[in-house]
Design an enzyme around this catalytic site. Structure first.
Site, PDB file in Angstrom:
ATOM      1  N   CYS A  32      19.640 -27.619 -30.505  1.00 30.55           N
ATOM      2  CA  CYS A  32      20.564 -26.490 -30.582  1.00 30.55           C
ATOM      3  C   CYS A  32      20.339 -25.667 -31.851  1.00 30.55           C
ATOM      4  CB  CYS A  32      21.993 -27.014 -30.552  1.00 30.55           C
ATOM      5  SG  CYS A  32      23.238 -25.744 -30.843  1.00 30.55           S
ATOM      6  N   TYR A  72      20.617 -15.703 -25.270  1.00 30.62           N
ATOM      7  CA  TYR A  72      21.489 -16.318 -24.271  1.00 30.62           C
ATOM      8  C   TYR A  72      22.057 -15.265 -23.328  1.00 30.62           C
ATOM      9  CZ  TYR A  72      21.341 -20.629 -26.986  1.00 30.62           C
ATOM     10  OH  TYR A  72      20.923 -21.774 -27.626  1.00 30.62           O
TER      11      TYR A  72
END
Length: 314
Positions: free
Chosen positions: A54, A182
């Protein structure tokens, strides 16, 4: 054209236009040096739960490394492949603090009514037995100064004289690059995807031009703005180009961004925070709506250790 809710990674994070809308972090309390917040900085009291995959969690690992806090704040790494139960701990790296099997247990222990998406990083307080904060942008600000009594106080990634400029760069980079990849990858309509795609590459072009006359984003000094950008750049060619369809250009195709990325990667201790196996397995195996076969690509071949040439820029 409306979005199909089932197409998004998390249906509640997709709006009616098909655009990805990231959920707000739930826990927003602060650790302070003087304890005025109710959470006083202390060695051994706090623990980070992170994923090496992440980018948001990787920020906290970078700050912990640069500030010399590895012996002050513990870390546990979750499995990179998130299943239906969310982020989980493994037999190889169990949770040493609470014995949790899943990170979701930390959330429900801290707030029994929590029903959102469980995210990393998490800053956990062992004394009160709850999450202090799960917003990476705030955790790194705490790491920058709250533990200076035990860390390296000579390292300041958010110097007062540069804060306005850092904040301005962070705002654009967050919206169009950090979150922009994203917004492109999890868009559920063509229009939403193209808007995110165009904004992403407009900012990457702007950054490349800016770095033609500056070694780092604000000159000779590495700041918070550089590391917030780095965590996205280092994943870009390996994941975002293919998996999120951000394929106009690779970072390696940019004249200045490519060397800048290598320059940051080669800073002492930074390579240890980057794990391409975790990164690729997480993205390609955790988003079946984007990669139904869950096949993880073997490439690309990345050589981040080759000379960067950035020392010639003044």
């Amino acid at each position: 054209m409306t979005a199909s809710p089932s197409a998004a990674q998390f249906p509640r994070e997709s709006d009616s236009s098909g655009a990805f809308v990231r959920q707000q972090s739930r826990f927003r309390e602060w650790v302070t040096a003087d304890g005025s917040s109710g959470y006083p900085a202390a060695p051994g009291r706090y623990h980070l739960y992170v994923s090496l995959a992440c980018p948001w969690a990787s920020r906290t690992l970078i700050w912990r490394q640069l500030k010399g806090l590895r012996d002050v704040i513990g870390v546990t790494v979750v499995d990179p492949v998130r299943d239906e139960e969310g982020w989980r701990f493994t037999e190889e790296e169990p949770d040493p603090v609470n014995g949790f099997r899943y990170l979701s247990e930390a959330y429900t222990r801290s707030d029994p009514e929590f029903d959102g998406r469980v995210t990393v990083p998490v800053l956990w307080d062992k004394e009160t037995g709850r999450i202090v904060n799960n917003e990476s942008a705030e955790i790194v600000r705490m790491l920058n100064s709250a533990w200076d009594e035990w860390g390296d106080k000579t390292v300041d990634l958010y110097p007062e004289a540069l804060r306005d400029e850092i904040d301005a760069i962070n705002e654009r980079v967050y919206e169009t690059v950090n979150n922009g990849v994203y917004r492109a990858g999890f868009a559920t309509t063509q229009r939403a995807y193209e808007r995110a795609f165009d904004a992403l590459f407009a900012t990457l072009d702007w950054l490349d031009e800016r770095l033609s006359t500056r070694r780092f984003l604000l000159g000779e000094q590495i700041t918070e703005a550089d590391w917030r950008l780095f965590v996205t750049l280092v994943r870009f060619d390996a994941v975002y180009v293919g998996h999120f369809k951000c394929n106009l250009r690779r970072i390696d195709d940019y004249a200045h961004l490519s060397g800048y990325l290598r320059n940051l990667y080669q800073q002492p201790g930074i390579a240890a925070t980057v794990d391409f196996d975790h990164i690729k397995r997480h993205y390609y195996m955790t988003h079946p709506q984007l990669n139904p076969t869950r096949i993880v690509p073997k490439g690309p071949e990345l050589d981040l250790d080759r000379p960067h040439g950035r020392d010639r820029i003044r």
